[in-house]
Motif scaffolding. Sequence first.
Motif, PDB file in Angstrom:
ATOM      1  N   LYS A  30      -9.653  12.592 -12.208  1.00  0.00           N
ATOM      2  CA  LYS A  30     -10.888  13.372 -12.210  1.00  0.00           C
ATOM      3  C   LYS A  30     -11.315  13.697 -10.784  1.00  0.00           C
ATOM      4  N   LYS A  31     -12.092  14.766 -10.653  1.00  0.00           N
ATOM      5  CA  LYS A  31     -12.580  15.175  -9.338  1.00  0.00           C
ATOM      6  C   LYS A  31     -13.747  14.311  -8.894  1.00  0.00           C
ATOM      7  N   GLY A  32     -13.979  14.316  -7.595  1.00  0.00           N
ATOM      8  CA  GLY A  32     -15.131  13.611  -7.051  1.00  0.00           C
ATOM      9  C   GLY A  32     -15.033  12.111  -7.243  1.00  0.00           C
ATOM     10  N   VAL A  33     -16.175  11.508  -7.562  1.00  0.00           N
ATOM     11  CA  VAL A  33     -16.238  10.055  -7.689  1.00  0.00           C
ATOM     12  C   VAL A  33     -16.330   9.607  -9.149  1.00  0.00           C
ATOM     13  N   ARG A  34     -16.068  10.509 -10.069  1.00  0.00           N
ATOM     14  CA  ARG A  34     -16.221  10.191 -11.501  1.00  0.00           C
ATOM     15  C   ARG A  34     -15.393   8.977 -11.926  1.00  0.00           C
ATOM     16  N   ASP A  35     -14.142   8.930 -11.500  1.00  0.00           N
ATOM     17  CA  ASP A  35     -13.292   7.797 -11.886  1.00  0.00           C
ATOM     18  C   ASP A  35     -13.785   6.495 -11.269  1.00  0.00           C
ATOM     19  N   LEU A  36     -14.202   6.533 -10.012  1.00  0.00           N
ATOM     20  CA  LEU A  36     -14.728   5.317  -9.377  1.00  0.00           C
ATOM     21  C   LEU A  36     -15.983   4.831 -10.084  1.00  0.00           C
ATOM     22  N   MET A  37     -16.878   5.744 -10.406  1.00  0.00           N
ATOM     23  CA  MET A  37     -18.108   5.367 -11.099  1.00  0.00           C
ATOM     24  C   MET A  37     -17.773   4.772 -12.471  1.00  0.00           C
ATOM     25  N   TRP A  38     -16.832   5.401 -13.174  1.00  0.00           N
ATOM     26  CA  TRP A  38     -16.414   4.885 -14.483  1.00  0.00           C
ATOM     27  C   TRP A  38     -15.863   3.473 -14.348  1.00  0.00           C
ATOM     28  N   LEU A  39     -15.018   3.261 -13.356  1.00  0.00           N
ATOM     29  CA  LEU A  39     -14.447   1.932 -13.146  1.00  0.00           C
ATOM     30  C   LEU A  39     -15.529   0.890 -12.850  1.00  0.00           C
ATOM     31  N   LEU A  40     -16.479   1.228 -12.006  1.00  0.00           N
ATOM     32  CA  LEU A  40     -17.552   0.281 -11.697  1.00  0.00           C
ATOM     33  C   LEU A  40     -18.348  -0.079 -12.950  1.00  0.00           C
TER      34      LEU A  40
ATOM     35  N   MET B  88       0.824  -1.198   0.000  1.00  0.00           N
ATOM     36  CA  MET B  88       0.000   0.000   0.000  1.00  0.00           C
ATOM     37  C   MET B  88       0.867   1.261   0.000  1.00  0.00           C
ATOM     38  N   GLN B  89       2.008   1.213   0.666  1.00  0.00           N
ATOM     39  CA  GLN B  89       2.858   2.406   0.730  1.00  0.00           C
ATOM     40  C   GLN B  89       3.282   2.880  -0.653  1.00  0.00           C
ATOM     41  N   GLU B  90       3.541   1.945  -1.553  1.00  0.00           N
ATOM     42  CA  GLU B  90       3.918   2.335  -2.912  1.00  0.00           C
ATOM     43  C   GLU B  90       2.780   3.119  -3.585  1.00  0.00           C
ATOM     44  N   LEU B  91       1.558   2.701  -3.368  1.00  0.00           N
ATOM     45  CA  LEU B  91       0.405   3.401  -3.946  1.00  0.00           C
ATOM     46  C   LEU B  91       0.263   4.806  -3.355  1.00  0.00           C
ATOM     47  N   ILE B  92       0.491   4.910  -2.067  1.00  0.00           N
ATOM     48  CA  ILE B  92       0.437   6.216  -1.398  1.00  0.00           C
ATOM     49  C   ILE B  92       1.519   7.129  -1.968  1.00  0.00           C
ATOM     50  N   ASP B  93       2.702   6.585  -2.155  1.00  0.00           N
ATOM     51  CA  ASP B  93       3.799   7.381  -2.729  1.00  0.00           C
ATOM     52  C   ASP B  93       3.458   7.859  -4.142  1.00  0.00           C
ATOM     53  N   ILE B  94       2.839   6.997  -4.940  1.00  0.00           N
ATOM     54  CA  ILE B  94       2.432   7.387  -6.293  1.00  0.00           C
ATOM     55  C   ILE B  94       1.387   8.494  -6.213  1.00  0.00           C
ATOM     56  N   LEU B  95       0.402   8.329  -5.345  1.00  0.00           N
ATOM     57  CA  LEU B  95      -0.653   9.335  -5.176  1.00  0.00           C
ATOM     58  C   LEU B  95      -0.051  10.701  -4.852  1.00  0.00           C
ATOM     59  N   ARG B  96       0.888  10.709  -3.947  1.00  0.00           N
ATOM     60  CA  ARG B  96       1.501  11.969  -3.506  1.00  0.00           C
ATOM     61  C   ARG B  96       2.447  12.551  -4.548  1.00  0.00           C
ATOM     62  N   SER B  97       3.212  11.714  -5.227  1.00  0.00           N
ATOM     63  CA  SER B  97       4.226  12.235  -6.148  1.00  0.00           C
ATOM     64  C   SER B  97       3.672  12.627  -7.514  1.00  0.00           C
ATOM     65  N   LYS B  98       2.638  11.946  -7.976  1.00  0.00           N
ATOM     66  CA  LYS B  98       2.113  12.220  -9.314  1.00  0.00           C
ATOM     67  C   LYS B  98       0.977  13.233  -9.310  1.00  0.00           C
ATOM     68  N   GLY B  99       0.500  13.605  -8.140  1.00  0.00           N
ATOM     69  CA  GLY B  99      -0.565  14.588  -8.067  1.00  0.00           C
ATOM     70  C   GLY B  99      -1.894  14.102  -8.630  1.00  0.00           C
ATOM     71  N   CYS B 100      -2.081  12.803  -8.687  1.00  0.00           N
ATOM     72  CA  CYS B 100      -3.348  12.264  -9.172  1.00  0.00           C
ATOM     73  C   CYS B 100      -4.342  12.185  -8.007  1.00  0.00           C
ATOM     74  N   SER B 101      -5.566  11.794  -8.314  1.00  0.00           N
ATOM     75  CA  SER B 101      -6.569  11.724  -7.259  1.00  0.00           C
ATOM     76  C   SER B 101      -6.873  10.299  -6.811  1.00  0.00           C
ATOM     77  N   LEU B 102      -6.467   9.317  -7.619  1.00  0.00           N
ATOM     78  CA  LEU B 102      -6.787   7.926  -7.334  1.00  0.00           C
ATOM     79  C   LEU B 102      -5.730   7.017  -7.940  1.00  0.00           C
ATOM     80  N   VAL B 103      -5.309   6.022  -7.155  1.00  0.00           N
ATOM     81  CA  VAL B 103      -4.367   5.009  -7.640  1.00  0.00           C
ATOM     82  C   VAL B 103      -4.972   3.648  -7.311  1.00  0.00           C
ATOM     83  N   VAL B 104      -5.022   2.775  -8.311  1.00  0.00           N
ATOM     84  CA  VAL B 104      -5.627   1.454  -8.141  1.00  0.00           C
ATOM     85  C   VAL B 104      -4.615   0.386  -8.544  1.00  0.00           C
ATOM     86  N   ARG B 105      -4.397  -0.570  -7.654  1.00  0.00           N
ATOM     87  CA  ARG B 105      -3.571  -1.741  -8.001  1.00  0.00           C
ATOM     88  C   ARG B 105      -4.507  -2.948  -8.027  1.00  0.00           C
ATOM     89  N   SER B 106      -4.715  -3.479  -9.229  1.00  0.00           N
ATOM     90  CA  SER B 106      -5.632  -4.605  -9.418  1.00  0.00           C
ATOM     91  C   SER B 106      -5.027  -5.891  -8.868  1.00  0.00           C
TER      92      SER B 106
END
Length: 145
Positions: free
Chosen positions: A29-39, A1-19
Amino acid sequence: MQELIDILRSKGCSLVVRSTTGETTTYSKKGVRDLMWLLDNEPERVRGALVADKVVGKASAGLLVRGGVAGVHAEVMSRQALPLLEASAIPHTFAQLVDRIIIPAGDARCPLEQIVASAHTATEVEVLLRQHFQEMSEKRNQTNS
């Protein structure tokens, strides 16, 4: 999980997913748009995934639960998100726990949090969000007609 946190912080993205396959993807994207798209489009990417998210409120937590994630870290998490994650036994961590999600432009509570305030389950959260997005889409279509 720490690697994902590091990516989130360093890349300035809003969401990181490791399948479950080990593939890591970032979203911005802002809000829940990316989560909704993924679902809707790639539910297999979320099911069993580890997720690092910039902000997890009740709305995001409901979608993460519905997606079947295996673990969540949020830079900011609202107290309203906790019962949904805990009810589904999803391990979660956060850098900051807040009473409510505030929109960056002011001191008002996040509109999505208001929309899902009455929900008691992740399913109810998803239904309320989908109704809201459908209504917004219909309004846009009427305006553009």
